[in-house]
Structure formats: C-alpha cells, structure tokens
Design a protein around this motif. Structure first.
Motif, mmCIF file in Angstrom:
data_model
loop_
_atom_site.group_PDB
_atom_site.id
_atom_site.type_symbol
_atom_site.label_atom_id
_atom_site.label_comp_id
_atom_site.label_asym_id
_atom_site.label_seq_id
_atom_site.Cartn_x
_atom_site.Cartn_y
_atom_site.Cartn_z
ATOM 1 N N TYR A 29 53.639 41.592 40.406
ATOM 2 C CA TYR A 29 52.982 42.068 41.629
ATOM 3 C C TYR A 29 52.672 40.904 42.589
ATOM 4 C CZ TYR A 29 48.294 40.604 40.134
ATOM 5 O OH TYR A 29 47.201 39.868 39.753
ATOM 6 N N ILE A 30 52.743 39.659 42.053
ATOM 7 C CA ILE A 30 52.692 38.487 42.932
ATOM 8 C C ILE A 30 54.111 37.898 42.857
ATOM 9 C CG2 ILE A 30 51.622 36.250 43.402
ATOM 10 C CD1 ILE A 30 49.152 37.226 41.819
ATOM 11 N N PRO A 31 54.969 38.176 43.867
ATOM 12 C CA PRO A 31 56.387 37.839 43.742
ATOM 13 C C PRO A 31 56.659 36.405 43.301
ATOM 14 C CG PRO A 31 56.009 39.203 45.670
ATOM 15 C CD PRO A 31 54.659 38.900 45.113
ATOM 16 N N PRO A 85 40.711 47.445 33.674
ATOM 17 C CA PRO A 85 41.579 46.354 34.118
ATOM 18 C C PRO A 85 40.915 45.476 35.186
ATOM 19 C CG PRO A 85 42.773 48.426 34.052
ATOM 20 C CD PRO A 85 41.331 48.760 33.817
ATOM 21 N N PHE A 86 41.449 44.258 35.345
ATOM 22 C CA PHE A 86 40.810 43.280 36.238
ATOM 23 C C PHE A 86 40.708 43.729 37.681
ATOM 24 C CE2 PHE A 86 45.323 42.047 36.028
ATOM 25 C CZ PHE A 86 45.657 41.902 37.359
ATOM 26 N N ASN A 87 41.653 44.586 38.116
ATOM 27 C CA ASN A 87 41.656 44.951 39.532
ATOM 28 C C ASN A 87 41.158 46.377 39.760
ATOM 29 O OD1 ASN A 87 43.735 46.322 38.414
ATOM 30 N ND2 ASN A 87 45.338 45.480 39.734
ATOM 31 N N SER A 111 52.499 34.492 48.987
ATOM 32 C CA SER A 111 53.087 35.617 48.273
ATOM 33 C C SER A 111 52.023 36.665 47.939
ATOM 34 C CB SER A 111 53.736 35.061 47.001
ATOM 35 O OG SER A 111 54.228 36.053 46.187
ATOM 36 N N GLU A 112 50.855 36.215 47.489
ATOM 37 C CA GLU A 112 49.817 37.194 47.148
ATOM 38 C C GLU A 112 49.096 37.709 48.392
ATOM 39 O OE1 GLU A 112 46.903 36.084 44.180
ATOM 40 O OE2 GLU A 112 46.401 38.192 43.859
ATOM 41 N N TRP A 113 48.895 36.835 49.364
ATOM 42 C CA TRP A 113 48.226 37.227 50.613
ATOM 43 C C TRP A 113 48.961 38.408 51.262
ATOM 44 C CZ3 TRP A 113 43.884 36.375 53.282
ATOM 45 C CH2 TRP A 113 43.864 36.612 54.648
ATOM 46 N N VAL A 125 39.527 32.896 50.786
ATOM 47 C CA VAL A 125 38.897 32.004 49.804
ATOM 48 C C VAL A 125 39.369 32.387 48.404
ATOM 49 C CG1 VAL A 125 36.729 31.129 48.845
ATOM 50 C CG2 VAL A 125 36.813 31.866 51.244
ATOM 51 N N TYR A 126 39.261 33.684 48.094
ATOM 52 C CA TYR A 126 39.573 34.140 46.735
ATOM 53 C C TYR A 126 41.038 33.861 46.369
ATOM 54 C CZ TYR A 126 40.751 37.293 42.953
ATOM 55 O OH TYR A 126 41.252 37.801 41.772
ATOM 56 N N LEU A 127 41.952 34.198 47.268
ATOM 57 C CA LEU A 127 43.375 34.032 46.926
ATOM 58 C C LEU A 127 43.784 32.563 46.924
ATOM 59 C CD1 LEU A 127 44.948 37.087 48.822
ATOM 60 C CD2 LEU A 127 44.265 36.922 46.413
ATOM 61 N N GLN A 175 41.694 30.104 45.953
ATOM 62 C CA GLN A 175 41.194 29.528 44.687
ATOM 63 C C GLN A 175 42.113 29.935 43.531
ATOM 64 O OE1 GLN A 175 37.304 31.686 44.681
ATOM 65 N NE2 GLN A 175 37.858 32.423 42.652
ATOM 66 N N CYS A 176 42.661 31.151 43.616
ATOM 67 C CA CYS A 176 43.610 31.615 42.590
ATOM 68 C C CYS A 176 44.901 30.800 42.620
ATOM 69 C CB CYS A 176 43.963 33.086 42.816
ATOM 70 S SG CYS A 176 42.665 34.237 42.349
ATOM 71 N N SER A 177 45.217 30.195 43.769
ATOM 72 C CA SER A 177 46.500 29.494 43.949
ATOM 73 C C SER A 177 46.398 27.990 43.713
ATOM 74 C CB SER A 177 47.043 29.746 45.363
ATOM 75 O OG SER A 177 47.149 31.129 45.590
ATOM 76 N N THR A 184 41.508 34.181 30.740
ATOM 77 C CA THR A 184 42.948 34.225 30.973
ATOM 78 C C THR A 184 43.233 34.538 32.442
ATOM 79 O OG1 THR A 184 43.140 36.600 30.490
ATOM 80 C CG2 THR A 184 43.311 35.101 28.621
ATOM 81 N N GLY A 185 44.457 34.252 32.871
ATOM 82 C CA GLY A 185 44.878 34.573 34.232
ATOM 83 C C GLY A 185 46.307 35.085 34.222
ATOM 84 N N VAL A 186 46.677 35.824 35.279
ATOM 85 C CA VAL A 186 48.007 36.448 35.276
ATOM 86 C C VAL A 186 49.175 35.461 35.420
ATOM 87 C CG1 VAL A 186 47.406 38.797 36.004
ATOM 88 C CG2 VAL A 186 47.825 37.032 37.732
HETATM 89 N N1 LIG Z 1 43.924 38.512 36.352
HETATM 90 C C1 LIG Z 1 44.283 37.665 37.298
HETATM 91 O O1 LIG Z 1 44.641 36.511 37.029
HETATM 92 C C2 LIG Z 1 44.309 38.211 38.682
HETATM 93 C C3 LIG Z 1 44.313 37.175 39.782
HETATM 94 C C4 LIG Z 1 45.102 37.596 40.983
HETATM 95 N N2 LIG Z 1 45.056 36.577 41.995
HETATM 96 C C5 LIG Z 1 44.582 38.904 41.548
HETATM 97 O O2 LIG Z 1 43.630 38.881 42.286
HETATM 98 O O3 LIG Z 1 45.094 39.950 41.273
#
Ligand SMILES: NC(=O)CC[C@H](N)C(=O)O
Length: 327
Positions: free
Chosen positions: A36-38, A104-106, A168-170, A199-201, A203-205, A268-270
């Motif tokens: 889902y994040i190409p 789930p996380f989202n 890609s995620e933005w 900010v959130y995306l 920090q994820c990157s 953990t992270g995706v």
């Molecule tokens: N579980 C994850 O690692 C999700 C992080 C991802 N950036 C999201 O917001 O969907």
C-alpha cells in the motif's frame, strides 16, 4: 504469525546467529512487502538482518544488518517519547490513551465507537498522528526537528529522510487522511490535517539500520540511560511508559500473541523493522548480554498484522534460546 508450531519448523543443527539468519530468511517467502506504500513494495523481500547491542558496546551483527530501511511505525515510539519529554506525561495522556485496541494499526472503528474519539494509544495510526501534531514547534519542519534531535541524542547521528518513501505514502495516504479528518472533527487534532500528516509521514520515512534501532532498544532497556554515552537521555518514567506501550500495543492486533510467545517489549513497522528492548533480568548463563540489550531486526516481507515474518521468527528463536521472556 507466531505460535508454538513455528518452533518445529526449525533445523536442529543451527547453533549460531548466522545460521539462524540463513534459516529464517527462507521464511520471507511466507510474507509480502507492504504494497500500500508503493516504494516499499520494490525492495528485496528476502533481506534479513539483525544487530544486538549490549550496554558495554558489545555487538552481534548478522545478515543484512546494514541495509537501510524506513522507521515506519517504529517512529511512533520516538515521537511519543519526544512529546512526553517536551510537554510532560499528563499533557500527552490527556490526548491519547494507553489501552490496546486489538484492531489493525490503521483502524478507524474505535474512534467513533468511543465518543468523543480519543485515540486508544499512540502506537496505532490515530494516536500517532495526534502525537505528531503536538510535537514542539509551529511548522511541520520544526515539529520533525524534535524527532531528529532525539534520534541524534540516542543514535549519535541525524537520520536521512527517504524522500521517495515519503512521497509515495503522501500520495496514497487516504486512510491516514480519513483518520486525521476524523480526529480534527473531534478536537483531538490540534493542527491542520495536511500539516499533521506531513510530520507523521516524514517521521515514518526516516532511514535507519538495525544497528540504530538496536541502540534505541538498548536505551529503553536501560530505562532511558545511554550506557555508551553514559548519560540519561530520557526520563525513566517515559522509558517505562514507552516499553509498556510496546509490549501491549507494539504489534497491534498480534500484541497478545507476541507477549505470550516472545515476551519482549518490541515495536514493529510495515517496512519490516523490529525494535526490541531486553531488560537486564536474564538468568540464562549462556546469554552473552546479562545486563540486557537492544535488538534491531529488518526483514521486509510482512505478515497480515504488518510485522516481518522472518524477523519475528528470528526474534522468537533468540527469545526461546536464551530465555528472554520477561514473564
Ligand atoms: N504499521 C506501520 O508501520 C504503518 C506506518 C505507515 N506509515 C502508515 O501510516 O500506514
């Protein structure tokens, strides 16, 4: 993901970490890169690497330990710590709870079920977006700076931003936008939706290696004390809160199984990273890190819960072999 049957799949002849990495790498094909994040989809899905770091600086490294990957949800621990250090714990907990969701996380469902929509915890996306928004500073860049500064203090260097992963995620973050709009409506998002997402995306990157997240895990295991710099880099209360959140919510709707079968606080992270904090209470004499350690793992092929398939199996092998469960 993990259950006791995974133990039976292992080869009895394995006796060191390189053998374990080689063995569990083959299980990567049971998972899939996050699609889902190409930009995450195209990395080598059979990568598997690990770094273990002890307080005296002793390290064990194996496999693709030095391959960079983005923090993704592991960043939620860091932003939560940064927010607590700036505002104090009560201010942050007024805005985000400490309860696991089992979702789930989202997931968005509980925001509406429990009015007025306070996020259940800072490890799910809704809670993490809320926390990113309250980081100190007026602009997204200033807010992100507090994460950079904390990372620099812990890891000793400024991480780089993987622009490709961010963009890609933005461009595809419809679910996160929906969460943020809902939080805005209920008053739990204190800045504009697009700013909070930036900010959130970002920090994820941020890009790290297994060594970097192992050091952060080690600092958490030492209750906020950086044993290599010999400095308390975050308050003990904040470190404890972060570890309890990792244990109860760090693997989302697999957190219960993770606690039961592995029993180490982990996030953990995706992108396939796993950051673990092993406290200094180990009684197994064979274990080379009696004073505790941090473990960083990377394996991009993930399971249905969003965690590295091979990475979780490798961590379970380590926890079983050296009796690392805190329970
Ligand atoms: N579980 C994850 O690692 C999700 C992080 C991802 N950036 C999201 O917001 O969907």
């Amino acid at each position: 993901m993990i259950d006791d049957s995974s133990i039976q799949k292992e080869n009895q002849n394995m006796n060191n970490i390189d053998d374990w990495v080689a063995h569990y790498r083959t299980f990567s094909k049971e998972g899939k890169n996050a699609s889902y994040i190409p930009a995450l989809e195209k990395v080598n899905s059979s990568n598997l690497g690990i770094s273990i770091i002890g307080p005296d600086g002793t390290m064990i490294k194996s496999g693709d330990w030095n391959v960079p990957f983005t923090l993704q949800s592991i960043s939620k621990v860091i932003s939560f710590i940064a927010a607590c250090m700036h505002h104090g714990i009560p201010y942050v907990l007024d805005r985000v709870d400490l309860e696991p969701t089992g979702d789930p996380f989202n997931s968005i469902i509980r925001l509406e079920m429990h009015k007025p929509g306070k996020p259940f915890n800072p490890m799910i996306n809704a809670g993490a977006i809320t926390v990113s928004a309250i980081l100190p500073g007026q602009t997204p860049q200033e807010k992100l700076e507090s994460i950079y500064l904390l990372m620099e203090k812990m890891v000793g260097k400024r991480p780089s931003l993987n622009e490709e992963v961010f963009v890609s995620e933005w461009q595809t973050a419809n679910r996160n936008r929906a969460l943020a709009y809902y939080l805005k409506e209920t008053g739990y998002l204190e800045i504009e939706v697009e700013e909070a997402l930036e900010v959130y995306l970002k920090q994820c990157s941020l890009e790290v290696t297994t060594e970097d997240i192992a050091i952060i895990g080690l600092i958490l295991a030492q209750d906020g004390y950086h044993p290599i710099r010999k400095e308390q880099v975050l308050p003990k209360e904040v470190a404890r809160l972060a570890k309890s959140l990792m244990l109860t919510c760090g693997v989302y709707n697999a957190s219960g199984k993770f606690a039961a079968y592995i029993g180490i606080p982990a996030k953990t992270g995706v992108s396939g990273g796993i950051m673990s904090a092993v406290p200094p209470r180990v009684r197994n004499e064979e274990f080379p890190f009696q004073e505790g350690c941090g473990i960083g793992i990377y394996g991009p092929a993930i399971d249905e819960y969003g965690s590295s398939v091979a990475g979780v199996m490798l961590l379970k092998k380590i926890a079983d072999t050296w009796d690392l469960s805190i329970f």
